[in-house]
Design a protein around this motif. Structure first.
Motif, PDB file in Angstrom:
ATOM      1  N   PHE A 364       0.870  -1.173   0.000  1.00  0.00           N
ATOM      2  CA  PHE A 364       0.000   0.000   0.000  1.00  0.00           C
ATOM      3  C   PHE A 364       0.908   1.223   0.000  1.00  0.00           C
ATOM      4  N   VAL A 365       0.786   2.080  -1.012  1.00  0.00           N
ATOM      5  CA  VAL A 365       1.774   3.139  -1.209  1.00  0.00           C
ATOM      6  C   VAL A 365       1.407   4.457  -0.544  1.00  0.00           C
ATOM      7  N   ASN A 366       0.167   4.601  -0.090  1.00  0.00           N
ATOM      8  CA  ASN A 366      -0.252   5.876   0.485  1.00  0.00           C
ATOM      9  C   ASN A 366      -1.142   5.620   1.695  1.00  0.00           C
ATOM     10  N   ALA A 367      -1.421   6.666   2.440  1.00  0.00           N
ATOM     11  CA  ALA A 367      -2.211   6.525   3.659  1.00  0.00           C
ATOM     12  C   ALA A 367      -3.614   6.007   3.375  1.00  0.00           C
ATOM     13  N   SER A 368      -4.124   5.211   4.299  1.00  0.00           N
ATOM     14  CA  SER A 368      -5.523   4.796   4.261  1.00  0.00           C
ATOM     15  C   SER A 368      -6.407   5.955   4.716  1.00  0.00           C
ATOM     16  N   THR A 369      -7.718   5.833   4.452  1.00  0.00           N
ATOM     17  CA  THR A 369      -8.708   6.764   4.986  1.00  0.00           C
ATOM     18  C   THR A 369      -9.635   5.985   5.900  1.00  0.00           C
ATOM     19  N   GLN A 370      -9.831   6.479   7.130  1.00  0.00           N
ATOM     20  CA  GLN A 370     -10.704   5.819   8.102  1.00  0.00           C
ATOM     21  C   GLN A 370     -11.868   6.726   8.430  1.00  0.00           C
ATOM     22  N   ILE A 371     -13.094   6.173   8.264  1.00  0.00           N
ATOM     23  CA  ILE A 371     -14.331   6.877   8.583  1.00  0.00           C
ATOM     24  C   ILE A 371     -15.202   5.920   9.378  1.00  0.00           C
ATOM     25  N   GLY A 372     -15.426   6.209  10.660  1.00  0.00           N
ATOM     26  CA  GLY A 372     -16.195   5.288  11.474  1.00  0.00           C
ATOM     27  C   GLY A 372     -15.535   3.925  11.499  1.00  0.00           C
ATOM     28  N   ASN A 373     -16.278   2.891  11.080  1.00  0.00           N
ATOM     29  CA  ASN A 373     -15.741   1.530  11.028  1.00  0.00           C
ATOM     30  C   ASN A 373     -15.234   1.146   9.651  1.00  0.00           C
ATOM     31  N   SER A 374     -15.130   2.110   8.728  1.00  0.00           N
ATOM     32  CA  SER A 374     -14.673   1.814   7.368  1.00  0.00           C
ATOM     33  C   SER A 374     -13.248   2.299   7.165  1.00  0.00           C
ATOM     34  N   LEU A 375     -12.442   1.442   6.536  1.00  0.00           N
ATOM     35  CA  LEU A 375     -11.060   1.767   6.190  1.00  0.00           C
ATOM     36  C   LEU A 375     -10.895   1.537   4.691  1.00  0.00           C
ATOM     37  N   TRP A 376     -10.414   2.559   3.974  1.00  0.00           N
ATOM     38  CA  TRP A 376     -10.293   2.491   2.520  1.00  0.00           C
ATOM     39  C   TRP A 376      -8.819   2.410   2.138  1.00  0.00           C
ATOM     40  N   GLN A 377      -8.499   1.452   1.240  1.00  0.00           N
ATOM     41  CA  GLN A 377      -7.120   1.303   0.807  1.00  0.00           C
ATOM     42  C   GLN A 377      -7.068   0.659  -0.571  1.00  0.00           C
ATOM     43  N   PHE A 406     -11.097  -4.497  -8.797  1.00  0.00           N
ATOM     44  CA  PHE A 406     -10.029  -3.924  -9.611  1.00  0.00           C
ATOM     45  C   PHE A 406     -10.452  -2.599 -10.239  1.00  0.00           C
ATOM     46  N   ILE A 407      -9.444  -1.743 -10.483  1.00  0.00           N
ATOM     47  CA  ILE A 407      -9.650  -0.500 -11.222  1.00  0.00           C
ATOM     48  C   ILE A 407      -8.818  -0.607 -12.493  1.00  0.00           C
ATOM     49  N   THR A 408      -9.467  -0.589 -13.657  1.00  0.00           N
ATOM     50  CA  THR A 408      -8.757  -0.732 -14.926  1.00  0.00           C
ATOM     51  C   THR A 408      -9.273   0.301 -15.920  1.00  0.00           C
ATOM     52  N   THR A 409      -8.351   0.894 -16.663  1.00  0.00           N
ATOM     53  CA  THR A 409      -8.727   1.891 -17.651  1.00  0.00           C
ATOM     54  C   THR A 409      -9.457   1.273 -18.830  1.00  0.00           C
ATOM     55  N   SER A 410      -8.935   0.137 -19.306  1.00  0.00           N
ATOM     56  CA  SER A 410      -9.541  -0.539 -20.454  1.00  0.00           C
ATOM     57  C   SER A 410      -9.205  -2.016 -20.365  1.00  0.00           C
ATOM     58  N   ALA A 411      -9.652  -2.767 -21.373  1.00  0.00           N
ATOM     59  CA  ALA A 411      -9.376  -4.205 -21.398  1.00  0.00           C
ATOM     60  C   ALA A 411      -7.917  -4.505 -21.694  1.00  0.00           C
ATOM     61  N   THR A 412      -7.153  -3.517 -22.173  1.00  0.00           N
ATOM     62  CA  THR A 412      -5.755  -3.768 -22.535  1.00  0.00           C
ATOM     63  C   THR A 412      -4.777  -2.859 -21.792  1.00  0.00           C
ATOM     64  N   SER A 413      -5.246  -2.131 -20.796  1.00  0.00           N
ATOM     65  CA  SER A 413      -4.401  -1.159 -20.110  1.00  0.00           C
ATOM     66  C   SER A 413      -3.551  -1.794 -19.017  1.00  0.00           C
ATOM     67  N   LYS A 414      -2.493  -1.085 -18.653  1.00  0.00           N
ATOM     68  CA  LYS A 414      -1.667  -1.413 -17.507  1.00  0.00           C
ATOM     69  C   LYS A 414      -1.838  -0.269 -16.512  1.00  0.00           C
ATOM     70  N   ASP A 415      -2.244  -0.580 -15.281  1.00  0.00           N
ATOM     71  CA  ASP A 415      -2.672   0.437 -14.321  1.00  0.00           C
ATOM     72  C   ASP A 415      -1.964   0.227 -12.979  1.00  0.00           C
ATOM     73  N   TRP A 416      -1.471   1.317 -12.385  1.00  0.00           N
ATOM     74  CA  TRP A 416      -0.690   1.183 -11.160  1.00  0.00           C
ATOM     75  C   TRP A 416      -0.556   2.546 -10.476  1.00  0.00           C
ATOM     76  N   ASN A 417       0.214   2.576  -9.377  1.00  0.00           N
ATOM     77  CA  ASN A 417       0.501   3.808  -8.626  1.00  0.00           C
ATOM     78  C   ASN A 417      -0.789   4.514  -8.210  1.00  0.00           C
TER      79      ASN A 417
END
Length: 515
Positions: A364-377, A406-417
């Motif tokens: 995990f490259v950056n800080a998480s976000t915590q709201i109540g009982n939810s943690l996003w990463q 997953f988060i993907t731009t397209s069916a052929t993309s390479k996604d990161w950072n």
């Protein structure tokens, strides 16, 4: 001796249309702490910093700028082998992703809502690479911090109003300053800026932290430093991450010996004393898993949760900092959550060249976000032979994943950072880097998100904030990016990420997005 608490939780969650049933929170360990001291700070204004900058440039005494090495928390030979295997898998996987991934998308993804501007570039920043783009938005400004520079922009029109080196900002020129982070603490109206310095000797290495005296980042800062080589040996403090909660400012970092990873440590600083400009003793926790992402807590919760992902496996580790009613940290405990299997991502190919962009490891490259009982990463992993960010919403009460995918731009993309955040209503914002050689698309700064009412576990490919016009010959890509919710409007967020200015020079792009 560590205390161990037993707990078992069964749960089910859905990612990409598939159900996963697992048992979480198998054993809780409690970690002992020691003390690390921060002396009384110096007070520096931006005018002081600009004057120091001008003097250094006139004298030609700016710190030496070199490439910042990447250090995985596994043996380097094993890491190179894992990357080679992932790249080989990628070469065989040049098939499109299933169309099902782009169905049932969000009802109203975020769009560009404000400035879309160039940030600092490699030439302006002094030549250091990779840039490690980071930043945060406050009431009236956006602060960008990179290797090895600090730049402040007005929110209203995107005009850059201040620009100094980190050396001038922190008043330290003996060694290179790098791995910077920036957070705006909305609850206190203060800016926090950190960076580490290269080792001063075999027994000394400094971590710097600056706290603004007001909510105006163009005003004065308290500048603190501490020696993080607490054992006076050959420890090397690396990849620090910055978080803040209702009680404390938290810094985590990986510890390396001359050749191998040793452990991860965490400093928990009393926020009130830090903001009042007093010297302070802080708790230092050792023996933690790397790489531990700190957390930005959006409410007054007296429990802060942080996560770490290994290089591969089907578990992520959760650490809990529990405070008493006076904001004194009482204990740090550890447990785990089972997730779908993940492994080191392949590097990203580019159109027009055989050079690949380094997508780093599974951390995990950056800080998480915590709201109540939810943690996003979010972290980048191997998705069938392509690098793709996988995001999670974790229930910190049950130690279970509520949704993700997953988060993907397209069916052929390479996604990161990628970086992710959410507002108090659980509307989500993400940014990431993407290439698509099949479509002839060079590296992009992308953004997307989801409203809390959207289809569960879906964040679609979103929009491009910027598309680079050429490929990049440097293999290293920025080790992280940033996205932060606007403290004056929760339906707005600001992003900063890396772009390509030329075949050999990095740039950065900043934008305001929202609903």
């Amino acid at each position: 001796m560590r205390k161990i608490f037993k707990a078992f939780i069964a749960a089910q969650f859905i990612i990409g249309g598939m159900a996963f049933v697992y048992t979480a929170a198998n054993a809780e360990e409690t970690f002992p702490s020691s003390t690390i001291r921060f002396g009384h700070p110096r007070v520096r204004t931006l005018e002081d910093m600009e004057a120091a900058d001008a003097a250094m440039r006139a004298a030609g005494t700016l710190p030496e700028m070199t490439e910042i090495p990447f250090r995985p928390t596994m043996n380097m030979d094993d890491y190179k082998a894992a990357k080679a295997a992932a790249n080989a898998e990628a070469a065989k996987a040049e098939v499109n992703r299933p169309e099902a991934e782009s169905q049932n998308g969000p009802l109203a993804p975020p769009t560009l809502q404000g400035p879309d501007i160039d940030g600092v570039n490699q030439t302006e920043a002094g030549g250091l690479y990779p840039p490690d783009t980071h930043g945060a938005v406050g009431p009236d400004h956006f602060v960008e911090i990179t290797n090895s520079h600090l730049d402040i922009y007005r929110k209203s029109d995107g005009v850059r109003v201040k620009s100094v080196t980190l050396a001038s900002f922190f008043g330290y020129t003996k060694k290179t300053l790098f791995d910077p982070r920036c957070v705006y603490d909305k609850s206190a109206g203060r800016w926090l800026i950190t960076a580490e310095a290269s080792e001063a000797s075999a027994t000394v290495q400094y971590q710097f932290i600056a706290a603004s005296k007001t909510s105006d980042p163009t005003g004065a800062f308290y500048i603190y430093k501490t020696d993080v080589n607490t054992k006076n040996n050959d420890d090397s403090w690396d990849y620090p991450q910055l978080g803040v909660d209702d009680c404390s400012v938290i810094i985590t970092a990986n510890i390396f010996g001359p050749s191998t990873y040793r452990e991860t440590r965490m400093i928990v600083l009393n926020k009130s004393k830090l903001y009042n400009g007093t010297g302070l003793k802080s708790k230092l926790y050792s023996g933690l898993n790397g790489t531990l992402a700190s957390t930005i807590v959006m409410d007054n919760n007296k429990q802060t949760f942080m996560v770490a992902a290994g290089q591969s496996g089907n578990r992520i580790t959760i650490y809990r900092v529990k405070y008493d009613s006076k904001c004194v940290p009482k204990r740090v405990t550890k447990s785990t959550v089972t997730v779908p299997a993940y492994s080191v991502p392949p590097n990203a190919t580019q159109p027009g060249t055989s050079k690949r962009l380094d997508t780093s490891d599974s951390r995990f490259v950056n800080a998480s976000t915590q709201i109540g009982n939810s943690l996003w990463q979010v972290h980048t992993i191997n998705n069938g032979g392509r690098a793709s960010p996988r995001w999670y919403e974790i229930n910190t009460l049950t130690r279970s994943v509520v949704q993700g995918g997953f988060i993907t731009t397209s069916a052929t993309s390479k996604d990161w950072n990628a970086s992710i955040t959410a507002n108090a209503d659980k509307d989500v914002y993400v940014t990431w880097s993407s290439t698509d050689p099949t479509a002839g698309t060079n590296a992009q700064v992308r953004f997307s998100g989801r409203r809390s009412t959207d289809t569960a576990s879906v964040i679609e490919g979103g929009s491009a904030l910027f598309t680079s016009t050429t490929f990049y010959k440097g293999g290293r890509w920025g080790d992280y990016s940033a996205v932060t919710v606007d403290p004056t409007n929760p339906l707005r967020a600001w992003i900063v990420n890396e772009k390509i200015n030329s075949n050999t020079l990095w740039g950065s792009r900043i934008g305001c997005i929202g609903y």
